[in-house]
Design a protein around this motif. Structure first.
Motif, PDB file in Angstrom:
ATOM      1  N   THR A   3       0.832  -1.201   0.000  1.00 33.53           N
ATOM      2  CA  THR A   3       0.000   0.000   0.000  1.00 33.53           C
ATOM      3  C   THR A   3       0.864   1.248   0.000  1.00 33.53           C
ATOM      4  O   THR A   3       1.836   1.340   0.746  1.00 33.53           O
ATOM      5  CB  THR A   3      -0.954   0.024   1.214  1.00 33.53           C
ATOM      6  OG1 THR A   3      -1.783  -1.138   1.179  1.00 33.53           O
ATOM      7  CG2 THR A   3      -1.845   1.254   1.180  1.00 33.53           C
ATOM      8  N   SER A  53      -6.128  -3.644   4.237  1.00 36.51           N
ATOM      9  CA  SER A  53      -6.305  -2.994   5.554  1.00 36.51           C
ATOM     10  C   SER A  53      -5.476  -3.695   6.626  1.00 36.51           C
ATOM     11  O   SER A  53      -4.823  -3.041   7.442  1.00 36.51           O
ATOM     12  CB  SER A  53      -7.776  -3.050   5.991  1.00 36.51           C
ATOM     13  OG  SER A  53      -8.582  -2.347   5.102  1.00 36.51           O
ATOM     14  N   ARG A  54      -5.538  -5.018   6.630  1.00 37.50           N
ATOM     15  CA  ARG A  54      -4.843  -5.768   7.676  1.00 37.50           C
ATOM     16  C   ARG A  54      -3.329  -5.574   7.597  1.00 37.50           C
ATOM     17  O   ARG A  54      -2.672  -5.265   8.601  1.00 37.50           O
ATOM     18  CB  ARG A  54      -5.177  -7.256   7.571  1.00 37.50           C
ATOM     19  CG  ARG A  54      -4.412  -8.136   8.581  1.00 37.50           C
ATOM     20  CD  ARG A  54      -4.653  -9.626   8.379  1.00 37.50           C
ATOM     21  NE  ARG A  54      -4.345 -10.091   7.037  1.00 37.50           N
ATOM     22  CZ  ARG A  54      -3.124 -10.355   6.560  1.00 37.50           C
ATOM     23  NH1 ARG A  54      -2.054 -10.175   7.335  1.00 37.50           N
ATOM     24  NH2 ARG A  54      -2.939 -10.774   5.319  1.00 37.50           N
ATOM     25  N   LEU A  56      -1.641  -3.265   6.316  1.00 41.50           N
ATOM     26  CA  LEU A  56      -1.298  -1.883   6.625  1.00 41.50           C
ATOM     27  C   LEU A  56      -1.289  -1.653   8.133  1.00 41.50           C
ATOM     28  O   LEU A  56      -0.375  -1.036   8.685  1.00 41.50           O
ATOM     29  CB  LEU A  56      -2.332  -0.980   5.962  1.00 41.50           C
ATOM     30  CG  LEU A  56      -1.999   0.477   5.846  1.00 41.50           C
ATOM     31  CD1 LEU A  56      -0.659   0.635   5.160  1.00 41.50           C
ATOM     32  CD2 LEU A  56      -3.082   1.162   5.020  1.00 41.50           C
ATOM     33  N   ALA A  57      -2.321  -2.163   8.815  1.00 39.07           N
ATOM     34  CA  ALA A  57      -2.409  -2.006  10.269  1.00 39.07           C
ATOM     35  C   ALA A  57      -1.244  -2.729  10.950  1.00 39.07           C
ATOM     36  O   ALA A  57      -0.638  -2.206  11.883  1.00 39.07           O
ATOM     37  CB  ALA A  57      -3.745  -2.540  10.776  1.00 39.07           C
ATOM     38  N   GLU A  58      -0.921  -3.922  10.462  1.00 36.19           N
ATOM     39  CA  GLU A  58       0.139  -4.699  11.097  1.00 36.19           C
ATOM     40  C   GLU A  58       1.512  -4.043  10.950  1.00 36.19           C
ATOM     41  O   GLU A  58       2.345  -4.122  11.847  1.00 36.19           O
ATOM     42  CB  GLU A  58       0.188  -6.115  10.508  1.00 36.19           C
ATOM     43  CG  GLU A  58      -0.949  -7.011  10.994  1.00 36.19           C
ATOM     44  CD  GLU A  58      -1.002  -8.351  10.267  1.00 36.19           C
ATOM     45  OE1 GLU A  58      -1.915  -9.124  10.549  1.00 36.19           O
ATOM     46  OE2 GLU A  58      -0.127  -8.602   9.398  1.00 36.19           O
ATOM     47  N   LEU A  62      -1.569   2.185  10.936  1.00 35.90           N
ATOM     48  CA  LEU A  62      -2.458   3.178  10.332  1.00 35.90           C
ATOM     49  C   LEU A  62      -3.747   2.529   9.809  1.00 35.90           C
ATOM     50  O   LEU A  62      -3.732   1.394   9.332  1.00 35.90           O
ATOM     51  CB  LEU A  62      -1.760   3.888   9.171  1.00 35.90           C
ATOM     52  CG  LEU A  62      -0.526   4.723   9.541  1.00 35.90           C
ATOM     53  CD1 LEU A  62       0.209   5.173   8.291  1.00 35.90           C
ATOM     54  CD2 LEU A  62      -0.939   5.933  10.371  1.00 35.90           C
ATOM     55  N   ALA A  63      -4.862   3.254   9.921  1.00 38.48           N
ATOM     56  CA  ALA A  63      -6.152   2.775   9.413  1.00 38.48           C
ATOM     57  C   ALA A  63      -6.815   3.901   8.621  1.00 38.48           C
ATOM     58  O   ALA A  63      -7.720   4.565   9.095  1.00 38.48           O
ATOM     59  CB  ALA A  63      -7.048   2.334  10.571  1.00 38.48           C
ATOM     60  N   SER A  65      -9.028   6.275   6.181  1.00 38.41           N
ATOM     61  CA  SER A  65     -10.435   6.197   5.809  1.00 38.41           C
ATOM     62  C   SER A  65     -10.583   6.028   4.290  1.00 38.41           C
ATOM     63  O   SER A  65     -11.596   5.529   3.827  1.00 38.41           O
ATOM     64  CB  SER A  65     -11.173   7.444   6.283  1.00 38.41           C
ATOM     65  OG  SER A  65     -10.465   8.595   5.906  1.00 38.41           O
ATOM     66  N   LEU A  67      -9.078   4.099   1.152  1.00 41.35           N
ATOM     67  CA  LEU A  67      -8.177   3.012   0.748  1.00 41.35           C
ATOM     68  C   LEU A  67      -8.764   2.408  -0.523  1.00 41.35           C
ATOM     69  O   LEU A  67      -9.908   1.947  -0.525  1.00 41.35           O
ATOM     70  CB  LEU A  67      -8.102   1.969   1.864  1.00 41.35           C
ATOM     71  CG  LEU A  67      -7.190   0.754   1.641  1.00 41.35           C
ATOM     72  CD1 LEU A  67      -5.728   1.163   1.576  1.00 41.35           C
ATOM     73  CD2 LEU A  67      -7.374  -0.270   2.770  1.00 41.35           C
ATOM     74  N   ILE A  92      -4.382   9.644   4.061  1.00 39.16           N
ATOM     75  CA  ILE A  92      -4.617   9.706   5.497  1.00 39.16           C
ATOM     76  C   ILE A  92      -4.588  11.164   5.928  1.00 39.16           C
ATOM     77  O   ILE A  92      -3.758  11.950   5.480  1.00 39.16           O
ATOM     78  CB  ILE A  92      -3.636   8.789   6.257  1.00 39.16           C
ATOM     79  CG1 ILE A  92      -4.097   8.596   7.687  1.00 39.16           C
ATOM     80  CG2 ILE A  92      -2.210   9.269   6.175  1.00 39.16           C
ATOM     81  CD1 ILE A  92      -3.636   7.269   8.265  1.00 39.16           C
ATOM     82  N   GLU A  96      -5.975  11.804  11.547  1.00 38.87           N
ATOM     83  CA  GLU A  96      -5.907  10.354  11.708  1.00 38.87           C
ATOM     84  C   GLU A  96      -4.501   9.900  12.138  1.00 38.87           C
ATOM     85  O   GLU A  96      -4.291   8.743  12.444  1.00 38.87           O
ATOM     86  CB  GLU A  96      -6.295   9.651  10.400  1.00 38.87           C
ATOM     87  CG  GLU A  96      -7.753   9.828  10.013  1.00 38.87           C
ATOM     88  CD  GLU A  96      -8.070   9.181   8.658  1.00 38.87           C
ATOM     89  OE1 GLU A  96      -9.000   8.374   8.588  1.00 38.87           O
ATOM     90  OE2 GLU A  96      -7.365   9.499   7.670  1.00 38.87           O
TER      91      GLU A  96
END
Lengths: 222, 222
Positions: A3, A53-54, A56-58, A62-63, A65, A67, A92, A96
């Protein structure tokens, strides 16, 4: 899956906000020690959007809005083994990236913000991927209200102009810019003002009846 | 890999040209006997673009001049086993579908043109994929000269209007349409005319200095 996450950041104490993206330092071969886009592998029971999403978070915490799928990169020689990478891109907003929520992860020194216009040589074909994402961002800022993805809910016209200037890489005339956005019908003036060292500036918000970026039938599906 | 190929066709002796696409009848499970997008599997030593061209040629005999990546579809339940499909889309001009070159393949009855607006229930998520491709086509016809991908090198304004009407699914006022395209600066009038049952109509060509669709940095890379 990788991403490209764009944000507007003041880097190294610079005056002007720049389009920046977080990169992750690789801890294993190939390209150990080089900077790369955050990402990971698709799980067997996971949709592409969910995997983006996963991973990226790991990797970054960041999450975003916003994507959206960018492109599938599949040149035969882009990796020592054959890997097709489905790349997403995200915008982002400053609000955020609260220092509390995100910076601890970044403090590991293996995640860092970079100026999108001055990247080092990245792992794999990731320089090419960032170039393509920047081109898409510049293109889209012209015909959709995607700049909103980089702004808080309420913003001044100077904030909005700063986003456009950072994306387009050039200064815009304040009076012309004000006329153009006021004529576009996409902004709603609020009755609030930002006060501070300058004279009070009116806060605006985007007209929420218009989608951030029209994804067509996919908006309903995913 | 699958490809959505759009052409302008007069189907079933209809008066108006329609946006049409060729489909392939599946000869094995899953979905045996149902119509599906032409496609095939990515080879290990083949780029995505090359695989899209090859699978298209093998299934339909078509070699469109405009072929671009559309989207990667990866819903978990889109196929009995987990399959991510990287979908391309193509535009093919009437003069690229000569009856000699193509129709023999189509005469196998396992390849057939369908009206994009009136498809049967297709295999997998292929109806959803066609809907997305149609949305992209409608969207793009507004801001790029993509209509050219469906026209011969030289065409009358009536030909061009027919393309727009087929894509947008509505009639356009001839006088307004003429004024808009003449003002756009993308058309170059030739000194040739088409004669026939109507009064002679001037032939135009597109200004070749403008790209068919700007793909940004990828134009150079692939």
């Amino acid at each position: 899956m990788s991403t490209v996450i764009f944000a507007l950041r003041r880097l190294d104490g610079g005056e002007a906000a720049r389009v920046a993206l977080p990169l992750v330092r690789r801890t294993r071969d190939p390209h150990e020690g080089q900077w790369a886009l955050p990402g990971g592998w698709l799980d067997i029971a996971e949709s592409l959007d969910a995997a983006a999403s996963r991973t990226l978070a790991e990797t970054t915490g960041l999450a975003p809005s916003y994507l959206e799928q960018l492109y599938a990169f599949g040149a035969v020689d882009r990796s020592p083994t054959r890997v097709v990478s489905i790349v997403y891109w995200a915008l982002i907003r400053a609000d955020e990236i609260s220092e509390d929520a995100v910076e601890p992860l970044f403090a590991t020194e293996n995640v860092q913000w970079f100026d999108a216009a001055a990247l080092p040589r990245l792992a794999f074909d990731h320089n090419e991927i960032v170039d393509y994402a920047l081109w898409r961002l510049r293109n889209k800022v012209g015909y959709s209200r995607i700049a909103h993805g980089l702004l808080a809910d309420e913003f001044t016209l100077a904030d909005l102009r700063e986003v456009y200037e950072a994306i387009l890489g050039r200064r815009l005339d304040p009076a012309n810019f004000r006329r153009q956005v006021e004529n576009s019908g996409t902004l709603i003036p609020t009755d609030r003002f930002r006060t501070g060292s300058h004279r009070p500036a009116r806060l605006y918000r985007y007209n929420q009846d218009v989608e951030l970026a029209d994804r067509g039938p996919l908006d309903a599906v995913h």
